[in-house]
Write an enzyme that holds these catalytic residues in place. Structure first.
Site, short mmCIF file in Angstrom:
data_model
loop_
_atom_site.label_atom_id
_atom_site.label_comp_id
_atom_site.label_asym_id
_atom_site.label_seq_id
_atom_site.Cartn_x
_atom_site.Cartn_y
_atom_site.Cartn_z
N GLY A 169 0.78 -1.10 0.02
CA GLY A 169 0.11 0.02 0.01
C GLY A 169 1.04 1.24 0.02
N ALA A 170 0.63 2.12 -0.81
CA ALA A 170 1.39 3.30 -0.87
C ALA A 170 1.95 3.94 -0.02
CB ALA A 170 0.98 4.29 -2.10
N ARG B 99 10.06 -0.89 -4.90
CA ARG B 99 9.02 -0.56 -5.67
C ARG B 99 8.59 0.76 -6.23
NH1 ARG B 99 3.47 -2.85 -3.18
NH2 ARG B 99 3.39 -3.53 -5.38
N GLN C 163 -5.51 -8.90 -2.76
CA GLN C 163 -5.41 -7.79 -1.57
C GLN C 163 -7.00 -7.39 -0.98
OE1 GLN C 163 -3.37 -7.78 -4.07
NE2 GLN C 163 -1.44 -6.77 -3.85
N ASP D 188 -1.61 4.90 -6.08
CA ASP D 188 0.02 4.97 -5.94
C ASP D 188 0.71 6.00 -6.45
OD1 ASP D 188 -1.11 1.90 -5.75
OD2 ASP D 188 1.15 1.79 -5.05
N ASN E 172 -2.91 3.03 -10.18
CA ASN E 172 -3.39 2.18 -8.97
C ASN E 172 -3.30 0.76 -9.39
OD1 ASN E 172 -4.61 2.12 -6.32
ND2 ASN E 172 -6.33 1.61 -6.93
N LYS E 173 -3.44 -0.07 -8.47
CA LYS E 173 -3.77 -1.52 -8.62
C LYS E 173 -4.12 -2.11 -9.92
CE LYS E 173 -2.23 -4.17 -6.77
NZ LYS E 173 -0.92 -4.70 -6.94
O1 MRU Z 1 0.58 -3.72 -4.69
P1 MRU Z 1 -0.09 -3.06 -3.52
O2 MRU Z 1 -0.69 -4.00 -2.57
O3 MRU Z 1 0.87 -2.34 -2.72
O4 MRU Z 1 -1.15 -1.99 -4.19
C1 MRU Z 1 -1.64 -1.19 -3.49
C2 MRU Z 1 -2.70 -0.43 -4.12
O5 MRU Z 1 -2.73 -0.33 -5.45
C3 MRU Z 1 -3.49 0.49 -3.37
O6 MRU Z 1 -4.81 0.84 -3.83
C4 MRU Z 1 -2.62 2.06 -3.23
O7 MRU Z 1 -1.48 1.75 -2.91
C5 MRU Z 1 -3.20 3.00 -2.46
S1 MRU Z 1 -3.09 2.32 -0.59
C6 MRU Z 1 -3.88 3.37 0.29
#
Ligand code: MRU
Length: 337
Positions: free
Chosen positions: A50-51, A87, A191, A232, A242-243
């Protein structure tokens, strides 16, 4: 509700304590990270993810660059570089490390370790406050009785506070609104089903898990009032990384006239990136798709396309909710950092 703390200082204050998200929802296991390598590994393998949470973990992790002193700035720089490379897409990680390096440079004579610890704690606390503000702005977009669809996990597990997209839901519920949440399972690492459904269930909020590809059917049946997701990295023109799957969700939502909102703290806004085309998208290993949880789900030698994120163009986004404001197109974030 007791706040989930995905990242904190360890009890002996010599490490970083994380909730190992790879083991959820089955087991709630906390681990103490002792070295920069431990932190890099935890971020890379999504034990912490999560970012905002990886920004916090990166900042705290930098304090573990052992044996540094005022004369050993290079060691700190190289540790920051290693953490940053884990990342590339989430703006928050590079942003937090830049803050840490800036205070290190300005620390003139004071204990570097103390200065870094102080700054990392500030980053954590500020994120908690930003989450609350996002929640308050975002809750205004959620009517009583809303059926809300979310993708991935943008909740407490992903931040230093109550989350971003989920913060809007938590505050709406605090305000007495009835909210039902539909949770995309979020391929390939789930997730949504493993983390978001766990968080919402723990908070007593009704949650229904669906496979990502079922979202269109729910919308056609008029069972979704709005979508809200995290981010992100947000480019200056409002394009959002985003994801993976968020872009497809945004197209489906637009087709069905369902608003898609994005919620993120100011640390996710990247004024130096003009459009989404410039955002570096992390590519992850083929085995996450072929045998993500130890079960073969594709031929062992199948070629795989596994981007961790995609970019949703600004024109598919109804509003972007930050801790400062609710922005609508045409997006102008000049007050956001
Ligand atoms: O690969 P991840 O689980 O780190 O991806 C997370 C996401 O895409 C979230 O939507 C994003 O980081 C926002 S978290 C507040």
């Amino acid at each position: 509700m007791e706040l989930i703390q995905p990242v904190a200082w360890s009890a002996d204050e010599c490490g970083v304590r994380i909730l190992d998200q790879r083991q959820l929802p089955g087991r709630e296991v906390y681990r103490d990270l002792r070295t920069v390598d431990d932190v890099c590994d935890a971020i890379r393998t999504l034990a912490v993810r999560g970012a905002p949470a990886i920004g916090i973990a990166g900042a705290m992790g930098l304090t573990l660059a052992a044996n540094y002193d005022q004369g050993d700035h290079d060691r700190l720089l190289s540790a920051a570089e290693r953490i940053r490379a884990t990342r590339p897409t989430a703006a928050n990680l590079a942003w937090a490390l830049e803050r840490m390096l800036a205070v290190a440079t300005a620390s003139d004579g004071r204990s570097l370790r103390a200065v870094l610890r102080h700054e990392a704690t500030r980053i954590l606390n500020e994120d908690r406050d930003m989450c609350r503000s996002i929640g308050e702005h975002g809750a205004a977009l959620i009517p009583d009785g809303a059926r809300v669809l979310t993708h991935c996990n943008a909740g407490a597990l992903a931040t230093g506070g109550m989350g971003t997209a989920l913060a809007a839901i938590y505050v709406a519920v605090e305000q007495g609104k009835r909210v039902e949440v539909f949770v995309d399972e979020t391929r390939p690492l789930l997730q949504g089903s493993r983390l978001t459904a766990w968080e919402l269930t723990r908070a007593g909020i009704p949650a229904t898990v669906l496979v990502d590809s079922a979202a269109a059917t729910l919308m056609r049946e008029q069972k979704i009032d709005l979508c809200i997701v995290g981010a992100d990295r947000i480019a200056a023109n409002g394009d959002v990384a985003n994801k993976i799957g968020t872009y497809a969700l945004a197209i489906v939502a637009r087709h069905h006239g369902v608003p898609l909102y994005v919620a993120a703290p100011t640390s996710t806004f990247d004024a130096t990136t003009a459009t989404g085309a410039e955002i570096v998208i992390e590519q992850r290993s083929a085995d996450e798709v072929r045998c993500g949880f130890g079960v073969l789900t594709a031929p062992a030698d199948a070629r795989v396309f596994n981007p961790a994120f995609d970019v949703t163009p600004a024109d598919l986004i109804a509003a972007i909710v930050s801790d400062r404001a609710v922005y609508r197109a045409p997006f102008d974030f000049s007050d956001s950092r």
